[in-house]
Enzyme design. Structure first.
Site, mmCIF file in Angstrom:
data_model
loop_
_atom_site.group_PDB
_atom_site.id
_atom_site.type_symbol
_atom_site.label_atom_id
_atom_site.label_comp_id
_atom_site.label_asym_id
_atom_site.label_seq_id
_atom_site.Cartn_x
_atom_site.Cartn_y
_atom_site.Cartn_z
ATOM 1 N N CYS A 180 0.791 -1.134 0.249
ATOM 2 C CA CYS A 180 0.072 -0.273 -0.043
ATOM 3 C C CYS A 180 0.943 1.380 -0.081
ATOM 4 O O CYS A 180 1.415 1.601 1.063
ATOM 5 C CB CYS A 180 -0.887 0.090 1.049
ATOM 6 S SG CYS A 180 -1.898 1.422 1.418
ATOM 7 N N CYS B 49 -0.380 4.003 2.307
ATOM 8 C CA CYS B 49 -0.002 3.865 3.647
ATOM 9 C C CYS B 49 1.655 4.053 4.048
ATOM 10 O O CYS B 49 1.950 4.605 5.003
ATOM 11 C CB CYS B 49 -0.304 2.286 4.254
ATOM 12 S SG CYS B 49 -1.800 1.691 3.478
ATOM 13 N N ASP B 50 2.462 3.805 2.961
ATOM 14 C CA ASP B 50 3.666 3.376 3.622
ATOM 15 C C ASP B 50 4.790 4.433 2.619
ATOM 16 O O ASP B 50 6.007 4.390 3.036
ATOM 17 C CB ASP B 50 4.143 2.169 3.183
ATOM 18 C CG ASP B 50 3.598 0.955 4.162
ATOM 19 O OD1 ASP B 50 3.282 1.554 5.243
ATOM 20 O OD2 ASP B 50 3.277 -0.014 4.084
#
Ligand code: NAP
Length: 339
Positions: free
Chosen positions: A148, A151-152
């Site tokens: 993701c 997200c990261d």
């Protein structure tokens, strides 16, 4: 008493636990729904599934969930959500639903150890990112391997990054990752992309993105974190080592819907088809989160869908006057609590 004995006893005695609503799944959608339905005084059972807390339990820091200006660890966020649902009376059991019967109401749900009945069911079983299935993928998950970019991505400032895949997700994520990474290489197994034209154009125009066609990732190397990605040319088998601090796997997701096949309308990829708001093809069965939403897939959007679905469940139960607590001979003594 063993789990099997307990289950046999409850089935044989005919005393099946009856709930207003059973929520299947415990990601942000499930827990948010649990907060809303239990706060609305609906008798709520939350069956968490095999990974209580869902995908966020395998994430490190979550920086984009509103309300936490300094970020929060995924597992902590999910434990907080669970406690919040339990505070209002939701019963959470760490068990997995293995069979559902949506042919008659109350609906019947069978887990590894118990059978439950519910007037309404809310499916929040999410989706799982597809894995490459190669050496090093498990070892480096959360240490350079991610599923993701939203997200990261910010953890990869100044790094060389590799993205695998040729669909919308791969190209969207690669473009997003150029904000952080020094360079982004897209490794794709063919020489044409599945992604939409607009995303292709954006990627082709981006000077930080380079494509590596006809290649597949076969190995990930490093010590504490990812240091390089090994690729192989599908045409001639030529192997190359690409130095990279991050590998983003974007080869699609699979919705966790196998137990609903034949019971609910699913699309060709297995996602639940909604019939307006959060209703499914079966009246009284609702769905929320990544199990129907393949577009946004964020904790906050899943939570939002969970909230909406909980309000739909509440309204539907009220209109149909299905309330488990109004029924006679209600037996809830055999609830298995693992917490
Ligand atoms: P997808 O469309 O299924 O694409 C998956 C990609 O990964 C394909 O290019 C596929 O290669 C490749 N792939 C699959 N398995 C592989 C493996 N084992 N090794 C190497 N490569 C592999 O998945 P997605 O990109 O996640 O998109 C899912 C859905 O969400 C689509 O309907 C998409 O349109 C939608 N979506 C839309 C947006 C947007 O509109 N902004 C953004 C994201 C996603 P092949 O091409 O060779 O099969």
């Amino acid at each position: 008493m063993s789990r099997t004995d307990r289950r046999e006893e409850s089935v044989n005695s005919g005393k099946l636990s009856l709930y207003d609503v059973i929520i299947i799944g415990s990601g942000p959608a499930g827990y948010t729904a649990g907060i809303y339905t239990s706060r609305a005084r609906l008798k709520t059972l939350l069956i968490t599934g095999s990974l209580p807390g869902g995908q966020l339990m395998t994430t490190s820091e979550v920086e984009n969930y509103p309300g936490f200006p300094n970020g929060i660890f995924g597992p902590e966020l999910m434990m907080n959500m669970r406690q919040q649902a339990e505070r209002f009376g939701a019963v959470a059991v760490d068990d997995e639903v293995i069979k559902v019967d949506f042919h008659r109401r109350p609906f019947e749900l069978t887990t590894n150890i118990e059978t439950y009945k519910a007037e309404a069911v809310l499916i929040c079983t999410g989706a799982s990112p597809r894995k490459l299935g190669i050496k090093g993928e498990e070892i480096f998950a959360g240490r350079g391997v991610s599923y993701c970019a939203t997200c990261d991505g910010p953890f990869f400032k100044g790094e060389d990054i590799v993205v695998v895949g040729g669909g919308d997700t791969a190209l969207e994520e690669a473009t997003f990752l150029t904000k952080f990474g020094k360079s982004v290489k897209i490794v794709h197994r063919r020489d044409s992309l599945r992604a939409s034209k607009i995303l292709q154009d954006k990627a082709f125009e981006n000077p930080k993105i380079e494509f590596l066609w006809h290649n597949v990732v076969i190995d990930i190397q490093g010590s504490k974190k990812v240091a390089s990605v090994v690729v192989s040319d599908v045409n001639n088998g030529k192997v190359k080592n690409i130095p990279a601090g991050g590998l983003f796997v974007a080869i699609g997701h699979d919705p966790n819907t196998h137990i609903f096949k034949g019971q609910l309308e699913l699309d060709e990829k297995g996602y639940i088809v909604l019939k307006g708001n959060s209703s499914t093809s079966i009246e009284g069965v609702f769905a929320a989160g990544d199990v129907h939403d393949y577009r946004y897939r964020q904790a906050i959007t899943a939570g939002g869908f969970g909230c909406m679905a909980a309000l739909d469940v509440e309204k539907w139960l009220l209109e149909h006057q299905h309330h488990a607590q109004d029924r006679e001979n209600l037996d809830t003594s055999n609830i298995y609590r693992s917490t």
